[in-house]
Design an enzyme around this catalytic site. Structure first.
Site, PDB file in Angstrom:
ATOM      1  N   ARG A 290     -14.829 -40.550   9.424  1.00  0.00           N
ATOM      2  CA  ARG A 290     -15.190 -39.711   8.274  1.00  0.00           C
ATOM      3  C   ARG A 290     -14.041 -39.583   7.291  1.00  0.00           C
ATOM      4  NH1 ARG A 290     -18.231 -38.038  12.664  1.00  0.00           N
ATOM      5  NH2 ARG A 290     -16.304 -37.237  13.542  1.00  0.00           N
TER       6      ARG A 290
ATOM      7  N   GLU B  48      -8.411 -35.490  25.829  1.00  0.00           N
ATOM      8  CA  GLU B  48      -8.542 -34.527  26.922  1.00  0.00           C
ATOM      9  C   GLU B  48      -8.612 -35.263  28.273  1.00  0.00           C
ATOM     10  OE1 GLU B  48     -11.840 -31.934  26.402  1.00  0.00           O
ATOM     11  OE2 GLU B  48     -11.215 -30.584  28.014  1.00  0.00           O
TER      12      GLU B  48
HETATM   13  P1  5GP Z   1      -8.147 -34.326  17.314  1.00  0.00           P
HETATM   14  O1  5GP Z   1      -7.517 -35.688  17.449  1.00  0.00           O
HETATM   15  O2  5GP Z   1      -7.468 -33.497  16.258  1.00  0.00           O
HETATM   16  O3  5GP Z   1      -8.275 -33.623  18.629  1.00  0.00           O
HETATM   17  O4  5GP Z   1      -9.639 -34.559  16.860  1.00  0.00           O
HETATM   18  C1  5GP Z   1      -9.949 -34.824  15.519  1.00  0.00           C
HETATM   19  C2  5GP Z   1     -10.839 -36.036  15.403  1.00  0.00           C
HETATM   20  O5  5GP Z   1     -12.035 -35.839  16.139  1.00  0.00           O
HETATM   21  C3  5GP Z   1     -11.207 -36.270  13.958  1.00  0.00           C
HETATM   22  O6  5GP Z   1     -11.108 -37.664  13.649  1.00  0.00           O
HETATM   23  C4  5GP Z   1     -12.631 -35.761  13.844  1.00  0.00           C
HETATM   24  O7  5GP Z   1     -13.414 -36.600  13.036  1.00  0.00           O
HETATM   25  C5  5GP Z   1     -13.167 -35.751  15.272  1.00  0.00           C
HETATM   26  N1  5GP Z   1     -13.875 -34.490  15.614  1.00  0.00           N
HETATM   27  C6  5GP Z   1     -13.656 -33.735  16.710  1.00  0.00           C
HETATM   28  N2  5GP Z   1     -14.482 -32.674  16.733  1.00  0.00           N
HETATM   29  C7  5GP Z   1     -15.243 -32.758  15.628  1.00  0.00           C
HETATM   30  C8  5GP Z   1     -16.284 -31.903  15.065  1.00  0.00           C
HETATM   31  O8  5GP Z   1     -16.687 -30.861  15.599  1.00  0.00           O
HETATM   32  N3  5GP Z   1     -16.797 -32.297  13.888  1.00  0.00           N
HETATM   33  C9  5GP Z   1     -16.383 -33.426  13.264  1.00  0.00           C
HETATM   34  N4  5GP Z   1     -16.964 -33.724  12.072  1.00  0.00           N
HETATM   35  N5  5GP Z   1     -15.414 -34.224  13.745  1.00  0.00           N
HETATM   36  C10 5GP Z   1     -14.852 -33.903  14.914  1.00  0.00           C
END
Ligand code: 5GP
Length: 174
Positions: free
Chosen positions: A61, A98
Site C-alpha cells: 500500500r 511475530e
Molecule cells: P510492522 O512492520 O510495522 O509491524 O507492520 C506494518 C506493515 O504491516 C505495513 O506494511 C502495513 O501495510 C501492514 N499492516 C499491518 N497491520 C495492518 C492493518 O491493520 N492495516 C493495514 N492497512 N496494514 C497493516
C-alpha cells in the site's frame, strides 16, 4: 456539519486476516477523492520546506501513497519490495515478524549516495517493515529525511523503534 478527518475515511475490519486482529482498511480512504487528496496533502505538509530527492514506497500500500506523493513533489518513486519481486540486482534486509522473519529488497542502483528520501507506508505497527526500508536506503548511502504513515498503532511501539534510529516519524491518525 463537522469536516471529515482522514481517520473518518478508514474502517476497521475485525478478525482479518486472522481471528483477533482488528485490520485498518484504508481502501475506503483511497476510494474517496477528498479523503485521498487530504491524506497526500497531510503527508507532504511537514516536508514543505525540505529538499526531498526521492520517495520510497513500502510494498504494497506504500506504493499507492508513494506514487501520489512522488507525483505531487515531481520526484521519482523507489520501490522496497518483498523478497524475490524485483527483477534486477538487489540489496536484501531481513527483519523479524511475530513468528519468524521476512526480507525486503531494493534495487542496488535505485538511490544515489547523499539523496534525501521520504519513506511512506499505510500503517506503522511494530516498525519492522519500515526499519528494513530505512536500512536499505541507508546502505545505499541515502539519507532518510522521515517516515510517513496514514495510521500509527501506538501500542505496538513502532514510533519509538524508528525514533531510536534518529528518524522523524509522522502519522495522520492512530
Ligand atoms: P510492522 O512492520 O510495522 O509491524 O507492520 C506494518 C506493515 O504491516 C505495513 O506494511 C502495513 O501495510 C501492514 N499492516 C499491518 N497491520 C495492518 C492493518 O491493520 N492495516 C493495514 N492497512 N496494514 C497493516
Amino acid at each position: 456539519m463537522t469536516r471529515k478527518t482522514v481517520r473518518d475515511y478508514i474502517r476497521t475490519i475485525p478478525d482479518f486476516p486472522t481471528p483477533g486482529i482488528m485490520f485498518r482498511d484504508i481502501t475506503t480512504l483511497l476510494a474517496d477523492p477528498r479523503g485521498f487528496r487530504m491524506c497526500v496533502d497531510q503527508i507532504l505538509h511537514p516536508y514543505a520546506d525540505q529538499r526531498i530527492d526521492k520517495v520510497v514506497g513500502l510494498e504494497a500500500r506504500g506504493f499507492i501513497l508513494g506514487g501520489a506523493v512522488a507525483h505531487q513533489l515531481n520526484k521519482g518513486l523507489v520501490l522496497v519490495r518483498k523478497k524475490g519481486k524485483l527483477p534486477a540486482a538487489t540489496l536484501s534486509q531481513d527483519y523479524n515478524l511475530e513468528y519468524g522473519s521476512a526480507t525486503m529488497e531494493i534495487h542496488d542502483d535505485a538511490l544515489q549516495a547523499g539523496e534525501r528520501v521520504l519513506i511512506v507506508d499505510d500503517l506503522l505497527a511494530t516498525g519492522g517493515t519500515a526499519e528494513a526500508g530505512i536500512k536499505l536506503c541507508e546502505r545505499l548511502g541515502a539519507e532518510v529525511v522521515g517516515c510517513s504513515f496514514i495510521v500509527d498503532l501506538p501500542d505496538l511501539g513502532g514510533r519509538e523503534r524508528l525514533t531510536a534510529l534518529g528518524i522523524a516519524v509522522d502519522a495522520l491518525c492512530a
